[in-house]
Design an enzyme around this catalytic site. Structure first.
Site, PDB file in Angstrom:
ATOM      1  CB  SER A 110      -0.875  -0.014   1.257  1.00 46.63           C
ATOM      2  OG  SER A 110      -1.427   1.266   1.481  1.00 46.63           O
ATOM      3  CE1 TYR A 135      -3.671  -1.831   5.326  1.00 47.39           C
ATOM      4  CE2 TYR A 135      -3.102   0.417   4.700  1.00 47.39           C
ATOM      5  CZ  TYR A 135      -3.542  -0.846   4.360  1.00 47.39           C
ATOM      6  OH  TYR A 135      -3.866  -1.134   3.060  1.00 47.39           O
ATOM      7  CB  SER A 164      -7.053   5.670  -3.882  1.00 45.66           C
ATOM      8  OG  SER A 164      -6.197   6.433  -3.046  1.00 45.66           O
TER       9      SER A 164
HETATM   10  C1  15L Z   1      -5.174   1.836   1.482  1.00 49.57           C
HETATM   11  O1  15L Z   1      -4.185   1.116   1.612  1.00 49.57           O
HETATM   12  C2  15L Z   1      -6.481   1.459   2.087  1.00 49.57           C
HETATM   13  O2  15L Z   1      -6.704   0.076   2.071  1.00 49.57           O
HETATM   14  C3  15L Z   1      -7.650   2.187   1.451  1.00 49.57           C
HETATM   15  O3  15L Z   1      -8.759   2.054   2.307  1.00 49.57           O
HETATM   16  C4  15L Z   1      -7.338   3.656   1.189  1.00 49.57           C
HETATM   17  O4  15L Z   1      -7.133   4.340   2.418  1.00 49.57           O
HETATM   18  C5  15L Z   1      -6.081   3.768   0.336  1.00 49.57           C
HETATM   19  O5  15L Z   1      -5.016   3.074   0.936  1.00 49.57           O
HETATM   20  C6  15L Z   1      -5.675   5.219   0.110  1.00 49.57           C
HETATM   21  O6  15L Z   1      -4.609   5.628   0.572  1.00 49.57           O
HETATM   22  O7  15L Z   1      -6.425   5.931  -0.545  1.00 49.57           O
END
Ligand code: 15L
Length: 268
Positions: A110, A135, A164
């Site tokens: 992420s 996270y 996203s």
């Molecule tokens: C992520 O990793 C999340 O799972 C998602 O809910 C959003 O918060 C996304 O990043 C984001 O940064 O837009």
């Protein structure tokens, strides 16, 4: 492809989306798993399993060629919950993959693994991890774990630092971070099939002019994003995030400002 591919987290938003789209692009031997069965279409193979339970993960990874690992808590949570579900869960999965001789893993990383980089910094696959939350830390851990298992045990992996992933962009930040469902599916497909992969870090982002990420490594591996956030009308996008001044400075947005007790100036 008729080799067996396991997708974790298929009752969730992105795992579920991939479970459906991969079947459409020719994956004929898919197995889905999650803690609970939710929104799973009939005539698909699904087994309920808990990533925290090593024995059950060992069972469901038997005979699997590749794993698409999207099973995790997808937002910030308590240290304990993130440790159990995302960190230990991912460890169990890789260890089971090693024992069962799984060849490949595509890991849903992420942008929150690099969230404390400023929005003015352009990143690439070599940029330092800067987690913005428990996270994000679990995603940074997954990236390092997959590198260890690639180098030591030759389990090939691709980590996608997803921005996203939504049907359409919803706020101004998404003009930089958005990726369409179709483009994410394309990246996952490359992660499973590309011959020259050892361990890769790529950005899960469509072809957005305002992207903060130099995704040339993904392009070298054949990624050709079809979509772009530029095609959406900026004026119709929500401007809510603009109430949070700190979030506006950093790539991780509100994940950086939540419970913040630091000094913004010190974060270069
Ligand atoms: C992520 O990793 C999340 O799972 C998602 O809910 C959003 O918060 C996304 O990043 C984001 O940064 O837009």
């Amino acid at each position: 492809m008729n080799k067996k591919v396991l997708v974790t987290g298929v009752s969730g938003h992105l795992g579920g989306m991939l479970f459906r789209t991969m079947a459409k692009i020719g994956y004929s031997n898919l197995l889905g798993t999650d803690l609970k069965k939710k929104n799973i279409e009939k005539n698909t193979k699904f087994i309920t399993a808990d990533l925290k339970n090593f024995q059950s993960i060992l069972k469901i990874t038997k005979g699997v060629y590749a794993i698409v690992h999207f099973g995790a808590i997808p937002v910030e949570d308590t240290q304990k919950n993130i440790l159990q579900n995302n960190i230990i869960g991912t460890y169990n999965l890789f260890e089971a993959a090693r024992i069962n001789k799984v060849k490949r893993v595509v890991f849903a990383s992420s942008n929150h693994a690099i969230g404390f980089h400023r929005r003015t910094t352009r990143l690439n696959e070599f940029s330092k991890q800067r987690p913005d939350s428990h996270y994000g830390l679990s995603k940074a851990f997954g990236e390092d774990l997959s590198r260890l298992y690639a180098d030591k045990f030759n389990i090939k992996s691709m980590c996608i630092r997803i921005g996203s992933c939504l049907k359409v962009p919803e706020d101004k930040r998404h003009l930089s971070t958005w990726i369409s469902y179709e483009d994410l599916t394309q990246l996952v497909n490359i992660g499973i099939k590309h011959k020259l992969i050892h361990h890769e870090i790529v950005y899960g982002v469509s072809k957005n002019k305002k992207s903060w990420w130099n995704n040339s490594r993904a392009y070298m591996l054949g990624y050709k994003p079809k979509d772009s956030a530029d095609q959406f009308n900026v004026n119709s996008l929500s401007k809510n995030e603009y109430k949070d001044k700190m979030a506006l400075l950093f790539q991780g947005g509100v994940f950086t400002s939540a419970n913040f007790k630091g000094k913004i100036k010190s974060i270069k």
